[in-house]
Structure formats: C-alpha cells, structure tokens
Design a protein around this motif. Structure first.
Motif, PDB file in Angstrom:
ATOM      1  N   GLU A   1       0.826  -1.207   0.000  1.00  0.00           N
ATOM      2  CA  GLU A   1       0.000   0.000   0.000  1.00  0.00           C
ATOM      3  C   GLU A   1       0.862   1.260   0.000  1.00  0.00           C
ATOM      4  N   ALA A   2       2.009   1.214   0.695  1.00  0.00           N
ATOM      5  CA  ALA A   2       2.898   2.375   0.722  1.00  0.00           C
ATOM      6  C   ALA A   2       3.461   2.662  -0.671  1.00  0.00           C
ATOM      7  N   LEU A   3       3.837   1.612  -1.390  1.00  0.00           N
ATOM      8  CA  LEU A   3       4.359   1.802  -2.745  1.00  0.00           C
ATOM      9  C   LEU A   3       3.273   2.317  -3.686  1.00  0.00           C
ATOM     10  N   ARG A   4       2.054   1.808  -3.512  1.00  0.00           N
ATOM     11  CA  ARG A   4       0.956   2.294  -4.351  1.00  0.00           C
ATOM     12  C   ARG A   4       0.686   3.765  -4.085  1.00  0.00           C
ATOM     13  N   ALA A   5       0.806   4.175  -2.825  1.00  0.00           N
ATOM     14  CA  ALA A   5       0.549   5.570  -2.474  1.00  0.00           C
ATOM     15  C   ALA A   5       1.588   6.511  -3.080  1.00  0.00           C
ATOM     16  N   THR A   6       2.798   6.001  -3.301  1.00  0.00           N
ATOM     17  CA  THR A   6       3.840   6.828  -3.902  1.00  0.00           C
ATOM     18  C   THR A   6       3.785   6.823  -5.427  1.00  0.00           C
ATOM     19  N   GLY A   7       2.843   6.093  -6.003  1.00  0.00           N
ATOM     20  CA  GLY A   7       2.700   6.054  -7.450  1.00  0.00           C
ATOM     21  C   GLY A   7       3.574   5.028  -8.140  1.00  0.00           C
ATOM     22  N   ALA A   8       4.010   3.986  -7.414  1.00  0.00           N
ATOM     23  CA  ALA A   8       4.851   2.957  -8.010  1.00  0.00           C
ATOM     24  C   ALA A   8       4.046   2.135  -9.009  1.00  0.00           C
ATOM     25  N   THR A   9       4.736   1.672 -10.049  1.00  0.00           N
ATOM     26  CA  THR A   9       4.084   0.838 -11.052  1.00  0.00           C
ATOM     27  C   THR A   9       3.909  -0.579 -10.519  1.00  0.00           C
ATOM     28  N   TYR A  10       3.145  -1.368 -11.251  1.00  0.00           N
ATOM     29  CA  TYR A  10       2.895  -2.750 -10.834  1.00  0.00           C
ATOM     30  C   TYR A  10       4.205  -3.539 -10.770  1.00  0.00           C
TER      31      TYR A  10
END
Length: 281
Positions: free
Chosen positions: A188-197
């Motif tokens: 979730e932290a990576l998704r919040a920073t805009g990381a790709t799949y």
C-alpha cells in the motif's frame, strides 16, 4: 420486588461444583474418544471383509517378509561393481529433479503473482489461477507420466515434463498462499507513492516472499527426487530404469544397492535443505 433467595453454599461449594464440571467434561471426552476408536476398528473390519483381506494372516507374515527383504536386497561385495552404471543414472535423476523444480518455480511464481488477491491483476484471474493449480496439483505424477508416455515416448524429456507439471501445480498453490499471507503495508505504501505494478512486485512482493519461495522449492526438489524413481520406471530413464532392470533380472542385491544410493541422496538433500532454510530464515 421480592428479593431472590440464593441457596447457601458450603465452604467448598464452588470448588466441588467446578470439580464436578471438570469430571463431566473429561468423561464426555473419553466417551467420544472411545466411540471414535470403536468406529475406526469397525470401519477397518468391514473394509477388510469387503476386499477379503485377512489382518491376522498379514500380521503373521510381516516378520517373514522383513527377513526375506533384508536378506535378498542387502547389497553384496559383487554388487559394488555395478556402481559405474548406477551413479550416472542417479546423477541424471537429480539433475532432472532440480531442473523441473526450478523451472516450475519460475512459472509458478509469475502465475501466483498475477492471481494473488493482494497484488494480482484482479478480475477472474484469481479464480483461473487457482483452478489451474488445482488441476495440475491433483493429477498424480504417475498419471502424468503415463499420459505423456504416449505423446513423447520413453525419454528423459517425458520424465522431466511429468515432474514439471506436478511441481507447477503444487508450487503455484503454495506461492499463492505465501503471497496472500504477506503484510499489505509495504504494498500500500508503494501504491501511495505512485509505483508501477512491476515496481511493487520487485520492491515488495519478491523481498517479502523470497525466503518462503526458496523453502518451497527446496522441498519440491526433495519430493521430485523420490518421485523421479517411479517416473523413471515408467519412462525407462534415470535411476528408476536401472532399478527396474536389475529387479526384473533377479539381481536383488544390485537393486538393493540402487535403493541405498537413492536413500543416501534423499537424506543428503534433506539435510542440505534444512541447513539452507535455517540460514535464510
């Protein structure tokens, strides 16, 4: 409102009541256990009678069977001369087991990531991946070997493919459970920073699951070495074929030596696997 009258308790009234409840609880558990044991023997007796299996005769014949097996399959000094034919076949069996496990692990991990409920691509993919894993996992390796035997004939590739398909289904299921049980905080932290799949998989999924993945792969290698013996008998390759040849030639001492080498390799592989697991966990 009239006050409710309570029955007076003696000095040990509470303790006696608790003791009575405890005795009743253990009495009930004992009766349930006794009923299960009786049911077990009844089911076994009915099953034995249905297939005409005599438990008493089988129990009497067990000691004689063990003595015959130990005397006939014990390796002799002359059987050591056949190590030149046993060791290359054992080596090919080990290599086929390692290759099928590792290659299956790569495809299984990719499919498990795509079908995971936490990091998967969503939609019906989770259901499709679990269905594929169940189908491949629930077909025995012997059945795979027999089916593939008609298509690819007796060859090393047939044995490799049978081990690969079984490993693929089993590891896919294991990797799915491993990934689904991971903590979703880093994801979730990576998704919040805009990381790709792809970045989420590389930076979160792989680091958090790598120890479990390696552990499952090592276990699969151990299992495949054992299964490869039976597969080799069917496909005419590896250590299974060598054992089958000497067994059918009534060279039981050489067949016993073949079994001893298999046991040594499996124990060595298990010891090495346990050591690696302790080091990475």
């Amino acid at each position: 409102m009239a006050a409710r009258k309570l029955a007076p308790l003696g000095p040990n009234g509470g303790a006696e009541d608790s003791l009575a409840k405890t005795n009743a609880f253990f009495r009930k558990k004992t009766l349930v256990l006794f009923a299960m044991v009786v049911a077990f023997f009844v089911i076994n007796g009915v099953s034995g009678a249905f297939v005409e299996f005599d438990f008493v005769s089988a129990a009497v014949d067990v000691p004689a069977g063990i003595v015959w097996m130990l005397s006939e399959f014990a390796p002799s000094a002359s059987s050591l001369e056949y190590l030149d034919s046993i060791m290359p076949a054992l080596g090919s069996t080990i290599l086929a087991s390692v290759a099928s496990s590792c290659i299956a692990a790569v495809f299984s991990f990719i499919l498990a990531v795509l079908g995971s409920r936490s990091v998967g691509i969503g939609g019906p993919m989770a259901l499709i991946v679990r269905a594929i894993a169940s189908i491949f996992r629930n077909i025995p390796v012997v059945a795979w070997a027999l089916v593939l035997l008609f298509s690819f004939k007796q060859s090393e590739f047939t044995g490799f493919l049978a081990l690969f398909l079984t490993s693929f289904g089993y590891l896919t299921r294991c990797f799915l459970e491993t990934i689904d049980e991971m903590s979703t905080g880093p994801i979730e932290a990576l998704r919040a920073t805009g990381a790709t799949y792809f970045q989420i998989v590389v930076q979160a999924v792989i680091p958090m699951s790598v120890t479990s993945v390696i552990s499952w792969v090592l276990y699969m290698i151990e299992t495949n070495i054992r299964d490869a013996t039976l597969v080799g008998i069917l496909t005419g390759t590896g250590i299974g074929f060598v054992f089958d040849v000497y067994y059918k030639s009534f060279r039981y001492d050489v067949a016993g030596l073949t079994l001893v080498t298999i046991v040594i390799v499996v124990i060595a592989c298990e010891t090495l696997s346990n050591y690696i697991r302790r080091r990475i966990m």
